[in-house]
Write an enzyme that holds these catalytic residues in place. Structure first.
Site, PDB file in Angstrom:
ATOM      1  CB  SER A 120     -13.995   8.588  10.227  1.00  0.00           C
ATOM      2  OG  SER A 120     -15.578   8.613   9.947  1.00  0.00           O
ATOM      3  CE1 TYR A 180     -13.010   3.515   9.417  1.00  0.00           C
ATOM      4  CE2 TYR A 180     -15.161   4.875  10.288  1.00  0.00           C
ATOM      5  CZ  TYR A 180     -13.908   4.899   9.157  1.00  0.00           C
ATOM      6  OH  TYR A 180     -13.702   5.576   8.286  1.00  0.00           O
ATOM      7  CE  LYS A 223     -10.504   5.713   9.169  1.00  0.00           C
ATOM      8  NZ  LYS A 223      -8.821   5.972   8.526  1.00  0.00           N
TER       9      LYS A 223
HETATM   10  N1  NAD Z   1     -15.711   6.587   1.721  1.00  0.00           N
HETATM   11  C1  NAD Z   1     -15.615   7.326   2.459  1.00  0.00           C
HETATM   12  O1  NAD Z   1     -17.282   7.482   2.877  1.00  0.00           O
HETATM   13  C2  NAD Z   1     -15.199   7.273   4.155  1.00  0.00           C
HETATM   14  C3  NAD Z   1     -15.727   7.954   5.221  1.00  0.00           C
HETATM   15  C4  NAD Z   1     -14.291   8.874   6.218  1.00  0.00           C
HETATM   16  C5  NAD Z   1     -13.307   8.299   6.490  1.00  0.00           C
HETATM   17  N2  NAD Z   1     -12.761   7.287   5.200  1.00  0.00           N
HETATM   18  C6  NAD Z   1     -11.746   6.572   5.432  1.00  0.00           C
HETATM   19  O2  NAD Z   1     -11.267   7.353   3.710  1.00  0.00           O
HETATM   20  C7  NAD Z   1     -10.054   5.831   3.610  1.00  0.00           C
HETATM   21  C8  NAD Z   1     -10.540   5.315   1.964  1.00  0.00           C
HETATM   22  O3  NAD Z   1     -12.095   4.849   2.394  1.00  0.00           O
HETATM   23  P1  NAD Z   1     -11.733   4.919   0.431  1.00  0.00           P
HETATM   24  O4  NAD Z   1     -13.068   4.752   0.952  1.00  0.00           O
HETATM   25  O5  NAD Z   1     -11.691   5.213  -0.413  1.00  0.00           O
HETATM   26  O6  NAD Z   1     -12.048   3.324   1.046  1.00  0.00           O
HETATM   27  P2  NAD Z   1     -11.411   1.635  -0.117  1.00  0.00           P
HETATM   28  O7  NAD Z   1     -11.476   0.465   0.167  1.00  0.00           O
HETATM   29  O8  NAD Z   1     -11.673   2.696  -1.956  1.00  0.00           O
HETATM   30  O9  NAD Z   1      -9.543   2.281   0.244  1.00  0.00           O
HETATM   31  C9  NAD Z   1      -8.657   1.595   1.115  1.00  0.00           C
HETATM   32  C10 NAD Z   1      -6.966   1.632   0.031  1.00  0.00           C
HETATM   33  O10 NAD Z   1      -6.648   1.196   1.026  1.00  0.00           O
HETATM   34  C11 NAD Z   1      -6.008   0.170   0.492  1.00  0.00           C
HETATM   35  N3  NAD Z   1      -5.127  -0.236   2.269  1.00  0.00           N
HETATM   36  C12 NAD Z   1      -6.523  -0.729   3.002  1.00  0.00           C
HETATM   37  N4  NAD Z   1      -5.327  -1.652   3.914  1.00  0.00           N
HETATM   38  C13 NAD Z   1      -4.134  -1.532   3.434  1.00  0.00           C
HETATM   39  C14 NAD Z   1      -2.772  -1.368   4.128  1.00  0.00           C
HETATM   40  N5  NAD Z   1      -2.482  -1.864   5.205  1.00  0.00           N
HETATM   41  N6  NAD Z   1      -1.758  -1.355   3.654  1.00  0.00           N
HETATM   42  C15 NAD Z   1      -2.167  -0.665   2.121  1.00  0.00           C
HETATM   43  N7  NAD Z   1      -2.767  -0.585   1.730  1.00  0.00           N
HETATM   44  C16 NAD Z   1      -4.114  -0.487   2.498  1.00  0.00           C
HETATM   45  C17 NAD Z   1      -6.369  -0.771   0.050  1.00  0.00           C
HETATM   46  O11 NAD Z   1      -6.106  -1.747  -0.451  1.00  0.00           O
HETATM   47  C18 NAD Z   1      -6.907   0.391  -0.698  1.00  0.00           C
HETATM   48  O12 NAD Z   1      -6.611   0.994  -2.031  1.00  0.00           O
HETATM   49  C19 NAD Z   1     -10.281   5.078   4.785  1.00  0.00           C
HETATM   50  O13 NAD Z   1      -9.326   4.950   5.632  1.00  0.00           O
HETATM   51  C20 NAD Z   1     -11.463   4.787   5.685  1.00  0.00           C
HETATM   52  O14 NAD Z   1     -11.874   4.624   6.716  1.00  0.00           O
HETATM   53  C21 NAD Z   1     -13.521   7.166   4.181  1.00  0.00           C
END
Ligand code: NAD
Length: 334
Positions: free
Chosen positions: A119, A143, A147
């Site tokens: 991130s 957070y 990461k």
């Molecule tokens: N959305 C953004 O703008 C953004 C920006 C930077 C980084 N990220 C990173 O991208 C990733 C996905 O984000 P998102 O927005 O799709 O979130 P989200 O919550 O929609 O997706 C995360 C998924 O991971 C699953 N999950 C979480 N912990 C788990 C575990 N221990 N074992 C198995 N499954 C697990 C959840 O059930 C979910 O389906 C995250 O790691 C987040 O930190 C997101």
């Protein structure tokens, strides 16, 4: 591409789009998700779905033995900055400790290529107009730290165990699959775009603007927004880069352009054709004024080319998804 890839978090927002991207490119996908924030129906049907924890060593070892996986795309994680401040243990457990187990199981089972969802939060607090990977990493939330620690583990374990890795530092991800196969399903989301979409749909009464006294053009915070399908494609490009022997490491993945909170709200109102109240609120602690990428490394080395370069077309896909989701859920405007 001809690979069998394990994608963790494939029932979530970014994971489901990434799984579709790999499937569309001819890969086989095994999807691992514990559904803590994801939705089973969001996982693409052609993927083989396994319900479970990305930090469960026994389950991972079973999957690696049974499925002949050649690479891992690790997207599962907890993703809310304010929640990480209130519950840091959850973030170190679910983001950092689970990733360690996954890396160990990769090394043990001879899975050599690893792409990780990092991130821009690993550089929150780093001064600069455009953030590139050579600038210092500074985190201002558990957070971001969870990461960054994972990136550090990848560097150390990668060197010791021959794991090739890319950490994609996403900036602000928004929008939905243009074919409407996937989108953001989160309820009570904390992201600006999702909140604006819920407001336009009549499910929230307002979008608060946190801070209008930043040293930016209109006083509101500026972020780099990237379409979710472009982020999805970046994972495939990163894996192809590793498979071709390319140098791994961290890549800043944004579009290299900033939009202010007020600009995003105006674009959301334009994309949806709806207006809604946007009252001013105090700054939130730990919100930097400006977070915009310099994505030159991803452009040059991964051949990354985002298809969406403007905010309104991105938000049109988000609005289309929001409308579809509300119809499906039978939710009515308040
Ligand atoms: N959305 C953004 O703008 C953004 C920006 C930077 C980084 N990220 C990173 O991208 C990733 C996905 O984000 P998102 O927005 O799709 O979130 P989200 O919550 O929609 O997706 C995360 C998924 O991971 C699953 N999950 C979480 N912990 C788990 C575990 N221990 N074992 C198995 N499954 C697990 C959840 O059930 C979910 O389906 C995250 O790691 C987040 O930190 C997101």
């Amino acid at each position: 591409m001809n690979a069998k890839v394990l994608i963790t978090g494939a029932a979530g927002y970014i994971g489901s789009h990434t799984a579709w991207d790999f499937i569309d490119s001819g890969c086989e996908v095994v999807a691992l998700d514990n559904l803590c924030t994801g939705f089973r129906e969001m996982c693409p049907p052609p993927a083989k779905f396994v319900e479970g924890n990305a930090g469960d060593a026994e389950l991972l070892s079973q999957i690696f033995r049974a499925e002949n996986i050649s690479a891992v795309v690790h997207i599962a994680g907890s993703a809310s900055v304010p929640e990480s401040v209130a519950d840091p243990e959850k973030y170190y457990r679910n983001n950092t400790a689970a990733s360690l187990v996954l890396m160990e199981e990769c090394a043990r089972n001879n899975v050599r290529d690893f792409v990780f969802s990092s991130s821009s939060a690993v550089q929150h607090g780093t001064p600069g107009e455009f953030l590139d990977e050579t600038m210092p990493t500074i985190t201002i939330s558990p957070y971001g730290a969870s990461k960054l620690m994972t990136e550090q583990m990848l560097a150390d374990i990668g060197a010791a165990r021959g794991l090739r890795w890319c950490a994609l530092r996403y900036f602000n991800v928004c929008g939905a699959d243009e074919k409407m196969r996937a989108g953001d399903c989160k309820k009570n989301a904390t992201t600006l775009v999702k909140a604006a979409m819920e407001c336009a749909a009549g499910l929230r009464k307002e979008v608060r603007v946190f801070g209008e006294d930043y040293k930016t053009e209109d006083g509101t915070a500026v972020r780099d927004y990237i379409h979710v399908s472009d982020i999805a494609a970046a994972h495939r490009l990163a894996l192809a880069h590793l498979a071709a022997g390319g140098k791994g490491g961290a890549f800043n993945v944004g579009i290299g352009k900033g939009f202010s909170v007020r600009e995003v709200i105006a674009a959301a109102q334009k994309a949806s054709g709806k207006t809604f109240p946007t009252p001013s609120a105090p700054r939130r602690p730990g919100d930097p004024p400006r977070v915009v990428s310099n994505p030159a490394r991803a452009f040059k080395e991964l051949n990354f080319r985002p298809r969406f370069a403007e905010i309104t077309p991105m938000l049109k896909t988000a609005w289309q998804w929001e409308t579809l989701l509300r119809e499906k859920n039978g939710e009515k405007r308040k």
